[in-house]
Every structure is written in C-alpha cells, then in structure tokens.
Design an enzyme around this catalytic site. Structure first.
Site, mmCIF file in Angstrom:
data_model
loop_
_atom_site.group_PDB
_atom_site.id
_atom_site.type_symbol
_atom_site.label_atom_id
_atom_site.label_comp_id
_atom_site.label_asym_id
_atom_site.label_seq_id
_atom_site.Cartn_x
_atom_site.Cartn_y
_atom_site.Cartn_z
ATOM 1 C CB ILE A 134 -10.825 20.037 -87.816
ATOM 2 C CG1 ILE A 134 -11.568 19.938 -86.481
ATOM 3 C CG2 ILE A 134 -10.139 21.387 -87.955
ATOM 4 C CD1 ILE A 134 -10.672 20.130 -85.259
ATOM 5 C CE LYS A 203 -5.595 11.674 -85.486
ATOM 6 N NZ LYS A 203 -6.404 11.686 -84.263
HETATM 7 N N1 HSE Z 1 -8.417 7.682 -81.737
HETATM 8 C C1 HSE Z 1 -8.439 8.994 -82.286
HETATM 9 C C2 HSE Z 1 -8.794 10.017 -81.218
HETATM 10 C C3 HSE Z 1 -9.409 9.159 -83.412
HETATM 11 O O1 HSE Z 1 -9.080 9.647 -80.078
HETATM 12 O O2 HSE Z 1 -8.761 11.196 -81.515
HETATM 13 C C4 HSE Z 1 -8.907 8.609 -84.701
HETATM 14 O O3 HSE Z 1 -7.784 9.300 -85.147
#
Ligand code: HSE
Length: 424
Positions: A134, A203
């Site tokens: 994305i 994030k």
């Molecule tokens: N482990 C992450 C997820 C992906 O399940 O979205 C990598 O950032």
C-alpha cells in the site's frame, strides 16, 4: 546510470533483485537511465550464487557495499534494528541515498537518520516500511500534501487481522486460530511483535511523523495487543452492530494536541475498515480537503513489499535527476503525544454480577461518581445467580473510565470485569 547496493537477499531482497532484472528495460524507459545492481551483501554467498541466474556480485561484508564509492543508492532489506541501523548511518555518512523497508529502524531512529540525511544532502525513502504494497508514505507525503489530516485509523498488521477475522467468521478461539496461523506460515514462530502490537506501533509512529509533520517517540504511543479478545466479545460486538479490529489510531485535535494509539477497537460494522478481512491492510483517514479516504491492499508478502521497494528505487532515481526539493523536506523535531489517560473514547464493558436487586443501582452509582455516562446497556442471565451485563458508555476520558472500573471492582455484587474495549 545509477548503481545500487542491496543489503540482504531474503524474501523481499530476492523479489527486488528479480523484478529489477526482469523489468530492467521497462524501468530504463520510464526513468530515462539504467539502474544497475552492483553488489549484494548476504550471509551465505554460496547459497545465493546458485539461486540467481544473473552475473551478480555477492559479498558477506555489508560494510564493503556501504563503503563502495561507485554505489549511489543503498537498499537495506536486512530487517531488525542492528546492524541495519549502523549500516544505514554509515551509508548516509558516505553520501549515499537510502531505500529501506525497515520499520523498526525508522520508527526508533528516524529522527537521527533523517537529520543526518538532510545534513548530507541525501534522500531516505521508506515506502516498504509500512503496510507492504500500500503506497501510504508517498500518498501522505505528496498526494495529500494539501490536507490537514484530522483523523486516521489503520489496520496495519495482517497477522492480527487474519486472526480476528477467523475468530469472527468461524467462532474459533484466539489460541486455536493463532496455532493454525503459525502452521500455515501466516504468523511468525514467535508472534509477540504482531500479537502484542509492537509491529503496528512501529508503523503508526512512521505514519504519524508524516501526518503530524514531526517525529514522535514510539514509546509514547499507547499499545495493547489482541490476546485478551474473546469470542464472547466478538459475538456481542456483532449483535450490537460492531466489528472488533486492531486499529492504529491518530488524531490531531483543534487545541493542537496529538493522539496516537494502537489497541483492539470496536468500530461500527458499516465503517469501511470493518469489511477489511483476512491478512489485508487498509488505512482510512479524514483530511480537511479530501474528506474521507481509504487505501486497501496487501500489507506484507514478497511481491507486494517488492512493489513498494522498487517504487522507492525508481522514484529516488527520478528525484535525484530532478533535484526534487519536496523529497527531502521532512521536518525534524519531536512532538509530544498526549498520554492515554487524557484520551476521550467510548467504551464497551462486559461484567459478571450477582443476579440480585440493587446491582444496576451500584453500577450506575460507580459510573456516575466517575463522571461516566451510560449510552446503552443489556443484561443476559448466564447462571443461576449470575448476570452478565454489557454496556456502552458515552465518550469519557480514560482516567475517568479507570476510576469507574476500580470502584466497580470493589463493589458488592460485582463479580468480575470481563472486558473493556474502546469504541470508535
Ligand atoms: N508481520 C507483519 C504483519 C508484516 O503481519 O502485517 C510485516 O510488517
């Protein structure tokens, strides 16, 4: 001609090397000059030499790649905090532009990295670090630049969204679904980072640095995982017209304060995020010009993340050529996130009580003393002398809600507070 050096040839690194090779002519036509992978740092040279047909140069010394004067762009795909962070810093000091998909390094060290990059006059592109395929970073940086983003909510961890979706659709317990997800390879052998929401918090800290225009300290972001979510709560949510999702939430209030938090949240089932199921990710936001807006796609996996990393490499090539000022205009201060006690939210509360006269009065008294107002309330009998009461409050501060819960815990007739989930 731009020379790139790649650090790491795992799942994403392999995808990037293959796509750059397969589409080299197409990319050259698009950006007007060729891109050459000059060298790749890996742990095991022999293993990788046999997996790529091309005439690629492998080394097991990443410092040789970051110190190579002929390399213009370092693509860091090692992951984890160290040595990735030190290699990025060294590469910037050597005047190289950076592409990285490393959320942990950018979340914890973005301030230092972007400040140093600004000083050195190089660019750092991070599209792959948030929500895989994305394009949320470029969208926020460029396409939505005219907006003040008032409010943002994201499903930015695929593993937890897969687990919550399976629980909701198949009425299966958290631990059973987690075990199956691990067997199928959806969840890591050690799922702590996903389940306890570290991944989503890293994030979110990167997203908020873009929408708030400044860096935040990741440890100031409130974090709560999904391990306490039960089927019973999911069923109540469904009955009441809600869906439970692990949401990353950010708000910029009119009084200038900033909110950022990650926790299980009940959202109205009509909200576009409620229908984001399985391992998919989505980011919804409200901007003062664009209004309601949502991006949806695959947040992880080899090709979706390759899409983001290769886009960064090509955009970087275009921006270097155009001497793009916008590309390096990130702000470089820290701002404070409001502590969770100050946040205002609606709450869903499920509690077990004695099934006897006066219990509703006690609940009303404890909530009232804490300035918590009830929006709606239901009761079900779950045993001969036990009642289960579910209520949703009007918006209240977290501090007042905690006060109410503490009062309830020590009140006669209240057997147990089973769950407390914020409602958006
Ligand atoms: N482990 C992450 C997820 C992906 O399940 O979205 C990598 O950032």
């Amino acid at each position: 001609m731009l020379n790139i050096g790649i650090l790491g040839a795992g799942t994403v690194g392999t995808g990037v090397i293959n796509v750059l090779h397969q589409k080299s002519l197409e990319f050259e036509n698009k950006i007007g000059s060729p891109i050459k992978v000059k060298s790749i740092a890996v742990k095991n040279i022999e293993k990788h030499k046999s997996s790529f047909s091309d005439n690629l140069i492998f080394t097991d010394k990443p410092e040789n790649v970051v110190n190579d004067p002929e390399i213009d762009i370092i693509v860091e795909l090692i992951g984890g905090e160290y040595p990735a962070k030190d290699l990025i810093i060294q590469a910037i000091k050597n005047g190289k532009h950076i592409v990285t998909a490393n959320k942990e390094v950018i979340s914890k060290h973005g301030y230092e990295i972007f400040n140093l990059a600004k000083k050195m006059g190089v660019l750092v592109y991070i599209e792959g670090s948030v929500a895989g395929g994305i394009p949320i970073i470029q969208t926020l940086k460029r396409d939505l630049i005219a907006n003040k983003v008032n409010s943002l909510m994201g499903i930015i961890n695929g593993t937890t969204n897969y687990i919550l979706t399976e629980m909701a659709q198949k009425k299966r317990d958290f631990s059973e679904v987690l075990q199956e997800a691990q067997k199928l390879g959806y969840a890591e052998a050690d799922p702590t980072s996903d389940i306890e929401a570290y991944d989503a918090t890293y994030k979110l800290s990167i997203i908020v640095s873009l929408i708030f225009g400044n860096h935040v300290k990741v440890e100031e972001i409130y974090r709560e995982g999904i391990d306490k979510i039960s089927i019973r709560d999911i069923e109540y949510a469904q009955k009441l017209g809600y869906t439970i999702k692990l949401l990353a939430i950010a708000k910029h209030h009119d009084d200038g304060s900033y909110e950022a938090r990650v926790h299980p949240t009940m959202i109205n089932s009509e909200h576009p995020l409620a229908s984001v199921n399985g391992a998919f990710n989505a980011i919804w936001l409200n901007g003062d010009c664009v209004g309601d807006f949502m991006l949806y796609g695959k947040g992880a996996g080899q090709l979706p993340t390759t899409s983001a990393v290769v886009a960064d490499i090509l955009n970087l090539a275009i921006d270097i050529k155009a001497k793009n000022i916008l590309a390096s205009s990130e702000s470089h201060d820290y701002i404070k996130i409001a502590p969770i006690e100050k946040i205002t939210s609606k709450y869903y509360v499920r509690l077990s009580t004695a099934d006897q006269p006066g219990v509703m009065g006690i609940i009303g008294r404890d909530l009232g003393l804490s300035e918590v107002s009830i929006n709606s309330l239901w009761q079900a009998n779950t045993g001969e002398d036990t009642a289960e009461i579910v209520l949703i409050t009007h918006p209240v501060t977290e501090a007042n809600m905690n006060k109410a819960i503490n009062l309830l815990k020590s009140s006669e007739g209240i057997k147990q507070i089973n769950s407390l989930i914020r409602v958006e």
